[in-house]
Design a protein around this motif. Structure first.
Motif, short mmCIF file in Angstrom:
data_model
loop_
_atom_site.label_atom_id
_atom_site.label_comp_id
_atom_site.label_asym_id
_atom_site.label_seq_id
_atom_site.Cartn_x
_atom_site.Cartn_y
_atom_site.Cartn_z
N VAL A 119 -3.53 47.51 36.61
CA VAL A 119 -3.17 48.67 35.79
C VAL A 119 -1.83 48.47 35.09
O VAL A 119 -1.70 48.79 33.90
CB VAL A 119 -3.13 49.95 36.67
CG1 VAL A 119 -2.64 51.13 35.86
CG2 VAL A 119 -4.51 50.25 37.24
N ASP A 120 -0.84 47.93 35.80
CA ASP A 120 0.47 47.78 35.15
C ASP A 120 0.43 46.75 34.03
O ASP A 120 1.09 46.91 33.00
CB ASP A 120 1.54 47.41 36.19
CG ASP A 120 1.13 46.25 37.05
OD1 ASP A 120 -0.05 45.85 37.01
OD2 ASP A 120 1.98 45.72 37.79
N ILE A 121 -0.39 45.68 34.19
CA ILE A 121 -0.53 44.70 33.12
C ILE A 121 -1.30 45.31 31.95
O ILE A 121 -0.95 45.11 30.78
CB ILE A 121 -1.25 43.44 33.63
CG1 ILE A 121 -0.36 42.71 34.66
CG2 ILE A 121 -1.60 42.50 32.48
CD1 ILE A 121 0.96 42.24 34.10
N LEU A 122 -2.34 46.09 32.24
CA LEU A 122 -3.11 46.75 31.19
C LEU A 122 -2.22 47.72 30.41
O LEU A 122 -2.26 47.78 29.17
CB LEU A 122 -4.30 47.47 31.80
CG LEU A 122 -5.24 48.18 30.82
CD1 LEU A 122 -5.85 47.19 29.83
CD2 LEU A 122 -6.35 48.92 31.57
N ASN A 142 0.92 48.77 25.32
CA ASN A 142 2.20 48.97 24.61
C ASN A 142 2.51 47.81 23.68
O ASN A 142 3.04 48.00 22.58
CB ASN A 142 3.34 49.13 25.63
CG ASN A 142 3.25 50.43 26.40
OD1 ASN A 142 2.77 51.44 25.90
ND2 ASN A 142 3.71 50.41 27.64
N THR A 143 2.18 46.59 24.12
CA THR A 143 2.44 45.41 23.28
C THR A 143 1.58 45.42 22.04
O THR A 143 2.06 45.19 20.92
CB THR A 143 2.20 44.13 24.09
OG1 THR A 143 2.97 44.17 25.30
CG2 THR A 143 2.56 42.90 23.29
N TYR A 161 0.84 56.18 22.83
CA TYR A 161 1.77 55.39 22.02
C TYR A 161 1.00 54.41 21.12
O TYR A 161 1.34 54.22 19.94
CB TYR A 161 2.73 54.64 22.93
CG TYR A 161 3.74 53.78 22.22
CD1 TYR A 161 4.54 54.31 21.20
CD2 TYR A 161 3.92 52.44 22.55
CE1 TYR A 161 5.48 53.53 20.54
CE2 TYR A 161 4.85 51.66 21.90
CZ TYR A 161 5.62 52.21 20.91
OH TYR A 161 6.54 51.42 20.26
N CYS A 162 -0.03 53.80 21.66
CA CYS A 162 -0.84 52.87 20.87
C CYS A 162 -1.53 53.60 19.71
O CYS A 162 -1.57 53.11 18.58
CB CYS A 162 -1.87 52.18 21.77
SG CYS A 162 -2.85 50.92 20.95
N LEU A 187 4.61 39.46 28.11
CA LEU A 187 4.39 40.60 27.22
C LEU A 187 5.73 41.16 26.72
O LEU A 187 5.84 41.59 25.57
CB LEU A 187 3.59 41.68 27.95
CG LEU A 187 2.15 41.32 28.30
CD1 LEU A 187 1.54 42.37 29.23
CD2 LEU A 187 1.29 41.22 27.04
N GLN A 188 6.74 41.14 27.58
CA GLN A 188 8.06 41.60 27.17
C GLN A 188 8.64 40.72 26.06
O GLN A 188 9.29 41.22 25.13
CB GLN A 188 9.01 41.62 28.36
CG GLN A 188 8.76 42.74 29.34
CD GLN A 188 9.13 44.10 28.78
OE1 GLN A 188 10.13 44.25 28.10
NE2 GLN A 188 8.31 45.08 29.05
N VAL A 189 8.39 39.42 26.14
CA VAL A 189 8.86 38.51 25.09
C VAL A 189 8.20 38.86 23.75
O VAL A 189 8.85 38.91 22.70
CB VAL A 189 8.56 37.04 25.48
CG1 VAL A 189 8.82 36.11 24.31
CG2 VAL A 189 9.41 36.63 26.66
#
Length: 878
Positions: A335-338, A343-344, A395-396, A292-294
């Motif tokens: 939760v952290d992946i969601l 954000n992505t 943010y979304c 997701l960071q990529v």
């Protein structure tokens, strides 16, 4: 242990009875053996022993044996075994961590930790040492290549910048490192990944070289072999290297997009089908987070707009956006992946109308189905949800509304009265519910979300004024603006107050109708005046006071004077008499000085560590920065009569600022013209050098022709029997003369063009730029007395630049004189050649008159014919 002792005895010899050598003495003997032994086997045994001692006696081996080990790498590179021992020893003495069996009783832990850095500094003083290690990467032997990789990793960990520069200038240095990624031995390949991660940190040039060495193809191949997200830590290492190559590197981002690598990201996010109980391992969570960071690196708001837009379109086209939205609506996602997925998705749709429309059409798999936006907003206003998750949803939603007038309009429409019954919850209802709830965090989230529906959209600000809210039974409904004002006055929590103040500031800015309705509320201005005049010194209180002053300034600046009790002039009087202008401006200035203001202004995404840090929004900070100067000018301006009396120093200040801007614009234009003139001067200088070289070539050709003419005369003196050879040389000379004439004509034309261009340039500078600047400066000289010293300094610099340009033009004029002189010499040469032709024709006529046969084919002869004619005349006279 006995075997080891016997090995040392065989290398060092048996010590005398009762004398046991110390570690330093043992190392000294071994180093001496490495330096002085003529047999390779002896040197190899000594290196093996030094490797065994390098952990326990690291200081002794490093201090005494560094040069000897480098000598082994240089002189014995053909023997893989001894090279492997030397590299392993260097790895041990340059390691950044300490060893369990290391002896250093007189050193502190801090000194022990810096040993590796100190030995690294000694090793890289000779850059050739690093080149030697890079050369060993080409050796396929495991006992050479692997320690070479580990040694480079240790050196990079200790001196990253120095090693990066050395590898960057080393021939094929990066290419050698990239070749190791194809090694079939996983331990070498994996350590090479770690090495490249260290190497590519913070160095854009190395990042570009690595990317163009097919790094992305190799990384995707490794990720595919390892099983994508279900792979081990190697997948994470590949993704970390990919992040290093893409982050803050526009060139690599464009290359990634143009190379169709975005399409290869989609298979990495395929989730297991429903009912699969494999779950999410800790390594899979790390892998997906890096993936997701990529994606975010390619579409983050800080990238150039063109790169971001093209990447967003590619993600939509290849189905990656659809896959990410599927993860949002899937069950069982950590939760952290969601949170990171939200954000992505936010950055993939930010500012892209097509992606925003698609996101609006995504439906959640609920019963009944609801839009994904509605489901996300339900999580945002739910105080039981995770704090970071609620921030990501806001943010979304902000990214969904960013430059999306359709989405902003649809949100406002859900708040307006409708003729049809709405059975399901709407986004507007959810935001109003959060705005009026007892949770201060929900108040803040809802107020900020609603304010983004009004950003740069005056039409929706007026539409939102029509929103009416029902109150108690039998009481008339009140407007949303009135309700927000009441909540602001009745609220006691700073977070709620700040959210409502930011909403009202965004709503009233550039909207006189909203200002009119706000001023019509009798308690609005008294409340703002009381808050702005408060003397509380808490950080949050200072923010509230400053934004209240800012909101009051907006009411002055965008006031159409329809509310007579709070007209512009009366509001100014309230500020001056009740608060004091200086105090008022100081209160407002405290906002931009706040630490949270600086953090919020840097990036659109909210990154608070705890709820108490959630006070200011990015878009509000942009609005504050844009309107702060306007508010100051609105407060500083006075009626015309006061201006006549000279009581408004701030108006004069505004006039000075205006004049300053005019002068800056003038200087900017002159700088642009000076740059153009400088470029033209440089181009003419290059052309002048070219012409000088051509003239030099012409002179050389003329010299050659003179030599050939002398040769022809010498041949003519030997008699007419050599006429044939003389005729041939004469024809060649004549052809060369014709070429010289043509070259001279071409040179003359070029010289005339350059003269014309230089004349135009002189006229443009002297009569155009200089006179224009002098004229404008003369016209504005009367006003210059009130300008600041900065203007005078900038004008002086401009005059100096113009003087420098005139000096360059004078040099060009001098060069032009030299060109004219050379042109005159060339014209004289042409005249001489013409006279020569005339003389040749006369000689031919004399030869025919004397009875000599002169063929037309011989017309090309020149000097030879002249000699023949003179000879014939001598015979007749005899």
């Amino acid at each position: 242990m006995e075997y080891f002792k016997s090995g040392l005895k065989s290398v060092l010899g048996t010590p005398q009875e009762g004398l046991q050598p110390t570690g330093a003495e043992t190392v000294e003997r071994l180093v001496d053996r490495v330096r002085s032994s003529t047999l390779l086997d002896d040197r190899r045994d000594a290196c093996r022993a030094l490797k065994a001692l390098s952990r326990k006696f690291r200081i002794e081996v490093g201090a005494q044996g560094m040069d000897a080990l480098c000598q082994v790498l240089e002189m014995d590179r053909g023997d893989c075994e001894i090279v492997g021992y030397a590299l392993d020893t260097l790895c041990n003495i340059t390691a950044s961590e300490s060893f369990e069996d290391e002896e250093h009783p007189h050193l502190s832990p801090t000194s022990v930790g810096s040993l590796g850095e100190q030995f690294t500094e000694i090793f890289i003083k000779q850059h050739d040492n690093v080149g030697l290690v890079l050369g060993f990467l080409e050796e396929y032997d495991f006992h050479v290549r692997w320690p070479a990789v580990r040694l480079l990793t240790s050196l990079l960990a200790n001196k990253p910048k120095d090693i990066q520069e050395i590898i960057l200038v080393s021939p094929m240095g990066v290419s050698k490192l990239m070749d190791i990624l194809g090694d079939s031995r996983e331990v070498i390949r994996n350590d090479a990944l770690l090495l490249l991660i260290q190497l590519t940190k913070g160095n854009a040039n190395i990042q570009k070289i690595v990317a163009f060495e097919n790094a992305f193809d190799r990384l995707f191949d490794v990720i595919s072999e390892e099983g994508y997200a279900d792979g081990g830590i190697v997948v994470e290492d590949c993704l970390l290297l990919m992040l290093n190559l893409l982050r803050n590197n526009t060139s690599n981002q464009s290359f990634f997009k143009e190379g169709s690598y975005i399409q290869r990201l989609a298979p990495m996010f395929n989730l297991p089908p429903e009912g699969d109980d494999t779950g999410w391992s800790a390594q899979k969570v790390s892998n997906v987070h890096c993936m997701l960071q990529v994606v975010r690196t390619l579409v983050m708001p800080g990238n150039p707009a063109q790169v971001t837009m093209s990447s967003q379109k590619a993600m939509k086209a290849c189905g990656l956006l659809e896959i990410l939205c599927g993860i949002l609506m899937a069950s069982g996602v950590p939760v952290d992946i969601l949170t990171e997925t939200i954000n992505t998705v936010a950055e993939v749709i930010r500012g892209n109308h097509g992606n925003q429309e698609y996101f609006a059409s995504v439906m959640a798999p609920s019963n009944p189905p609801r839009p994904a936006i509605t489901v996300l907003l339900m999580s945002m206003v739910n105080e039981k949800q995770s704090f970071v998750l609620r921030c990501s949803v806001l943010y979304c939603f902000q990214c969904f509304l960013f430059k999306n007038e359709v989405g902003q309009s649809q949100l406002v429409q859900t708040l307006l009265p409708s003729s049809t019954e709405v059975a399901n919850l709407t986004t507007g209802q959810l935001l109003c519910g959060g705005l009026f709830s007892g949770d201060s965090l929900s108040n803040w989230f809802s107020a900020v979300a609603l304010s983004h529906a009004l950003v740069e959209n005056p039409a929706q600000k007026e539409q939102l004024l029509r929103v009416l809210l029902a109150t108690n039974v039998g009481s008339p409904p009140i407007s949303l603006l009135h309700q927000c004002t009441m909540l602001l006055q009745q609220g006691s929590k700073m977070q709620s107050k700040l959210g409502l103040l930011m909403l009202l500031s965004t709503w009233l800015a550039h909207c006189p109708q909203a200002v009119k309705q706000f001023l019509s509320i009798p308690t609005s201005i008294p409340y703002l005046t009381a808050q702005a005049g408060s003397n509380e010194h808490d950080d949050s209180e200072e923010l509230v006071q400053g934004i209240c002053a800012f909101l009051m300034g907006i009411c002055i600046n965008f006031n159409d004077d329809t509310v007579t009790t709070f007209s512009k002039e009366k509001l100014r009087q309230i500020v001056e008499k009740r608060l004091g202008l200086e105090t008022f401006l100081d209160k407002m200035g405290e906002v931009s000085k706040h630490e949270l203001y600086s953090k919020a202004a840097k990036h659109p995404q909210l990154r608070p560590k705890q709820p108490s840090e959630l006070l200011l929004d990015h878009e509000f900070c942009r609005l504050f920065r844009a309107l702060e100067g306007m508010v100051v000018r609105a407060l500083s301006s006075k009626p015309h009569s006061d201006l006549v009396n000279g009581s408004s120093e701030h108006s004069l200040l505004a006039s000075e600022n205006s004049l300053l801007l005019q002068y800056k614009e003038l200087i900017r234009e002159q700088d642009h013209k000076l740059q153009e003139l400088t470029q033209t001067t440089e181009r003419l200088t290059v052309e002048k050098s070219t012409l000088q070289r051509e003239v030099k070539d012409l002179k050389s050709t003329l010299s050659q022709l003179r030599d050939e003419n002398m040769l022809l005369r010498a041949q003519a003196n030997t008699g007419l029997g050599q006429t044939t050879s003389g005729n041939t040389l004469g024809r060649e000379a004549f052809h060369m003369l014709e070429e010289v004439r043509a070259e001279a004509r071409r040179w003359k034309e070029q010289s005339e063009q350059k003269d014309s261009l230089i004349c135009k340039l002189e006229e443009q500078v002297k009569s155009g730029v200089v006179s224009d600047l002098d004229t404008q400066l003369t016209l504005k000289s009367a006003d210059q007395t009130i300008a600041s010293s900065d203007i005078e300094r900038e004008l002086q610099e401009t005059r100096q630049q113009l003087a420098a340009t005139e000096e360059k033009l004078a040099e060009l004029a001098t060069a032009n004189g030299e060109i004219e002189k050379m042109q005159k010499d060339q014209e004289d040469l042409l005249e001489l050649l013409t006279d020569q032709d005339t003389r040749l024709n006369q000689l031919k006529a004399q030869l025919r008159a004397l009875g000599e046969k002169v063929d037309d084919d011989d017309d090309d002869n020149d000097e030879d014919l002249e000699e023949e004619a003179e000879g014939c005349e001598d015979e007749n006279s005899a």
